[in-house]
Design a protein around this motif. Structure first.
Motif, mmCIF file in Angstrom:
data_model
loop_
_atom_site.group_PDB
_atom_site.id
_atom_site.type_symbol
_atom_site.label_atom_id
_atom_site.label_comp_id
_atom_site.label_asym_id
_atom_site.label_seq_id
_atom_site.Cartn_x
_atom_site.Cartn_y
_atom_site.Cartn_z
ATOM 1 N N GLU A 1 9.089 -2.858 -13.925
ATOM 2 C CA GLU A 1 9.043 -2.683 -15.547
ATOM 3 C C GLU A 1 8.665 -1.242 -16.171
ATOM 4 O OE1 GLU A 1 6.891 -6.002 -17.313
ATOM 5 O OE2 GLU A 1 7.596 -7.321 -15.549
ATOM 6 N N LYS A 2 7.570 -0.973 -15.883
ATOM 7 C CA LYS A 2 7.009 0.306 -16.588
ATOM 8 C C LYS A 2 8.208 1.573 -16.270
ATOM 9 C CE LYS A 2 3.822 2.807 -18.485
ATOM 10 N NZ LYS A 2 3.473 2.532 -19.912
ATOM 11 N N LYS A 3 8.514 1.539 -14.907
ATOM 12 C CA LYS A 3 9.602 2.473 -14.518
ATOM 13 C C LYS A 3 10.779 2.608 -15.359
ATOM 14 C CE LYS A 3 11.741 5.484 -11.738
ATOM 15 N NZ LYS A 3 11.269 6.924 -11.214
ATOM 16 N N ALA A 4 11.330 1.406 -15.615
ATOM 17 C CA ALA A 4 12.618 0.998 -16.401
ATOM 18 C C ALA A 4 12.436 1.401 -17.694
ATOM 19 C CB ALA A 4 13.080 -0.387 -16.074
ATOM 20 N N MET B 1 0.744 -1.252 0.020
ATOM 21 C CA MET B 1 0.031 0.049 0.056
ATOM 22 C C MET B 1 1.012 1.240 -0.018
ATOM 23 S SD MET B 1 -3.067 -1.287 -0.111
ATOM 24 C CE MET B 1 -3.805 0.066 0.162
ATOM 25 N N LEU B 2 2.138 1.151 0.357
ATOM 26 C CA LEU B 2 2.975 2.277 0.362
ATOM 27 C C LEU B 2 3.677 2.586 -0.897
ATOM 28 C CD1 LEU B 2 4.503 1.658 4.019
ATOM 29 C CD2 LEU B 2 3.026 3.485 3.133
ATOM 30 N N SER B 3 3.656 1.376 -1.866
ATOM 31 C CA SER B 3 4.554 1.766 -3.025
ATOM 32 C C SER B 3 3.648 2.745 -3.661
ATOM 33 C CB SER B 3 4.039 0.064 -3.866
ATOM 34 O OG SER B 3 4.531 0.591 -5.170
ATOM 35 N N PRO B 4 4.515 3.752 -4.248
ATOM 36 C CA PRO B 4 3.938 5.081 -5.104
ATOM 37 C C PRO B 4 3.669 4.513 -6.511
ATOM 38 C CG PRO B 4 6.419 5.044 -4.869
ATOM 39 C CD PRO B 4 6.080 3.748 -4.094
ATOM 40 N N VAL B 5 3.309 5.535 -7.371
ATOM 41 C CA VAL B 5 3.151 5.583 -8.754
ATOM 42 C C VAL B 5 4.484 5.245 -9.567
ATOM 43 C CG1 VAL B 5 0.952 6.881 -8.944
ATOM 44 C CG2 VAL B 5 3.137 7.926 -9.042
ATOM 45 N N TYR B 6 4.521 4.440 -10.650
ATOM 46 C CA TYR B 6 5.801 4.034 -11.213
ATOM 47 C C TYR B 6 6.744 5.246 -11.356
ATOM 48 C CZ TYR B 6 4.442 5.642 -15.786
ATOM 49 O OH TYR B 6 4.427 6.631 -16.927
ATOM 50 N N SER B 7 6.515 6.426 -11.735
ATOM 51 C CA SER B 7 7.082 7.614 -11.927
ATOM 52 C C SER B 7 8.028 7.992 -10.903
ATOM 53 C CB SER B 7 6.264 8.822 -12.586
ATOM 54 O OG SER B 7 5.361 9.182 -11.894
ATOM 55 N N LYS B 8 7.666 7.692 -9.748
ATOM 56 C CA LYS B 8 8.331 8.270 -8.476
ATOM 57 C C LYS B 8 9.367 6.908 -8.254
ATOM 58 C CE LYS B 8 4.701 10.912 -6.546
ATOM 59 N NZ LYS B 8 4.009 11.586 -5.491
ATOM 60 N N ASP B 9 10.171 7.420 -6.910
ATOM 61 C CA ASP B 9 11.188 6.484 -6.577
ATOM 62 C C ASP B 9 10.523 5.270 -6.230
ATOM 63 O OD1 ASP B 9 14.294 6.148 -5.341
ATOM 64 O OD2 ASP B 9 12.871 5.699 -3.773
ATOM 65 N N GLN B 10 11.347 4.098 -6.409
ATOM 66 C CA GLN B 10 10.668 2.755 -6.425
ATOM 67 C C GLN B 10 11.167 1.924 -4.848
ATOM 68 O OE1 GLN B 10 7.720 1.594 -7.866
ATOM 69 N NE2 GLN B 10 7.948 3.651 -8.317
ATOM 70 N N THR B 11 11.817 2.641 -4.342
ATOM 71 C CA THR B 11 12.439 1.912 -3.083
ATOM 72 C C THR B 11 11.285 0.972 -2.239
ATOM 73 O OG1 THR B 11 14.133 3.704 -2.883
ATOM 74 C CG2 THR B 11 13.736 2.134 -0.713
ATOM 75 N N GLU B 12 10.147 1.684 -1.914
ATOM 76 C CA GLU B 12 9.154 1.097 -1.325
ATOM 77 C C GLU B 12 8.480 0.014 -2.220
ATOM 78 O OE1 GLU B 12 8.355 1.630 1.530
ATOM 79 O OE2 GLU B 12 9.050 3.512 2.206
ATOM 80 N N THR B 13 8.738 0.083 -3.444
ATOM 81 C CA THR B 13 8.186 -0.959 -4.325
ATOM 82 C C THR B 13 8.847 -2.176 -4.256
ATOM 83 O OG1 THR B 13 7.181 0.417 -5.913
ATOM 84 C CG2 THR B 13 7.495 -1.875 -6.855
ATOM 85 N N LYS B 14 10.068 -2.158 -4.183
ATOM 86 C CA LYS B 14 11.095 -3.223 -4.247
ATOM 87 C C LYS B 14 11.095 -3.764 -2.749
ATOM 88 C CE LYS B 14 14.224 -1.030 -7.291
ATOM 89 N NZ LYS B 14 15.649 -0.465 -7.563
ATOM 90 N N LYS B 15 10.892 -3.091 -1.525
ATOM 91 C CA LYS B 15 10.848 -3.422 -0.140
ATOM 92 C C LYS B 15 9.424 -4.379 -0.234
ATOM 93 C CE LYS B 15 10.148 -2.131 4.612
ATOM 94 N NZ LYS B 15 10.119 -0.957 5.602
ATOM 95 N N ALA B 16 8.216 -3.932 -0.598
ATOM 96 C CA ALA B 16 7.121 -4.567 -0.753
ATOM 97 C C ALA B 16 7.072 -6.036 -1.438
ATOM 98 C CB ALA B 16 6.038 -3.519 -1.563
ATOM 99 N N ILE B 17 7.868 -5.930 -2.430
ATOM 100 C CA ILE B 17 8.091 -7.235 -3.163
ATOM 101 C C ILE B 17 8.746 -8.261 -2.599
ATOM 102 C CG2 ILE B 17 9.281 -8.402 -5.274
ATOM 103 C CD1 ILE B 17 8.537 -5.771 -6.736
ATOM 104 N N GLU B 18 9.920 -7.694 -1.750
ATOM 105 C CA GLU B 18 10.602 -8.615 -0.887
ATOM 106 C C GLU B 18 9.862 -9.040 0.386
ATOM 107 O OE1 GLU B 18 14.349 -7.735 2.414
ATOM 108 O OE2 GLU B 18 14.535 -6.732 0.656
ATOM 109 N N LYS B 19 9.046 -8.351 0.918
ATOM 110 C CA LYS B 19 8.240 -8.896 1.986
ATOM 111 C C LYS B 19 6.992 -9.722 1.526
ATOM 112 C CE LYS B 19 9.943 -6.031 5.402
ATOM 113 N NZ LYS B 19 10.266 -6.725 6.506
#
Length: 268
Positions: A162-165, A115-133
């Motif tokens: 993927e969309k970010k990259a 839920m803390l993962s931001p839209v793809y255009s922003k920094d994706q640190t939280e997204t990577k953490k969420a995937i890990e968890k």
């Protein structure tokens, strides 16, 4: 009649608020717990949270602590305070590994990160953490009823990366930094081999290599034309029915025409 109903409602609301204020000031932990549960069940999570927060230390080590900590964690989640919810659910899972709620708590801890993962255009640190968890949850509870949702959330987060990259690589193409674009699309194709954006990535890599070759200085042009030709042929082999095929064929025809000039020069 309407006036009577209104008065009853106002009195009921006043009584409820009065009961809540008394409970907040009370030293009776059982009263706080009971009212907290009632407030939680009626969807008044913020009020329940305040009561639970007051009694958490008093119930530590007691039989009722497990239920209290579960409800306390849930209030943060329901209030959309996902940072704290994730932390509290992790604490619950760690403190009560044999609880019947442990897989749910572990899932909600991971989902809080989602839920803390931001839209793809922003920094994706939280997204990577969420995937890990979420991956940790999947590995730990392969039979959980929450597994299908966990896999779905991981898929959504993976697509966001993927969309970010992809958009970063595409941006290089937009600003005419074709070498950086080619390198970025190469990295994308390597990092996300099964991506649904693979066709687009291969096309834009070709597009960048074509523009780089066409606009090159003479001594670099032939080599770059050959590279663009190879990219075009690779694309055609991979996506013969692509929506981009007309553009790809036009590029390939032009590349081959320009390469003929070098064959002519070599024969003179």
């Amino acid at each position: 009649m309407k006036k009577f109903i209104y008065i009853v409602l106002v009195l009921g609301l006043f009584s409820s608020c009065s009961e809540y204020q008394k409970a907040l000031k009370s030293e009776d932990t059982a009263t706080k717990f009971k009212l907290g549960q009632e407030l939680y069940d009626s969807g008044k999570f913020e009020k329940a949270n305040k009561l639970f927060a007051q009694i958490v230390p008093d119930y530590r080590g007691k039989p009722q602590a497990e239920k209290l900590m579960y409800l306390y964690s849930q209030t943060f989640y329901k209030m959309k305070d996902y940072y704290v919810a994730g932390y509290q659910f992790e604490r619950f899972a760690s403190s009560y590994p044999k609880s019947e709620k442990v897989d749910e708590a572990s899932f909600l801890a991971a989902k809080s990160n989602y839920m803390l993962s931001p839209v793809y255009s922003k920094d994706q640190t939280e997204t990577k953490k969420a995937i890990e968890k979420l991956q940790e949850f999947i590995n730990l509870y392969p039979e959980s009823e929450y597994l299908p949702e966990a896999n779905k959330l991981v898929k959504e987060l993976d697509y966001k990366l993927e969309k970010k990259a992809f958009e970063i690589a595409k941006q290089y193409d937009r600003i005419s930094d074709y070498e950086a674009s080619i390198k970025s699309f190469d990295n994308f194709i390597f990092d996300f081999p099964g991506s649904t954006l693979r066709e687009d990535a291969l096309f834009y890599k070709l597009d960048a290599s074509y523009k780089l070759a066409i606009n090159s200085v003479e001594y670099k042009k032939q080599k770059r034309l050959h590279a663009a030709e190879l990219n075009a042929e690779t694309f055609i082999k991979s996506f013969a029915d692509s929506k981009y095929m007309d553009q790809v064929n036009d590029m390939l025809v032009n590349i081959k025409e320009q390469l003929k000039n070098y064959s002519t020069k070599a024969n003179t």
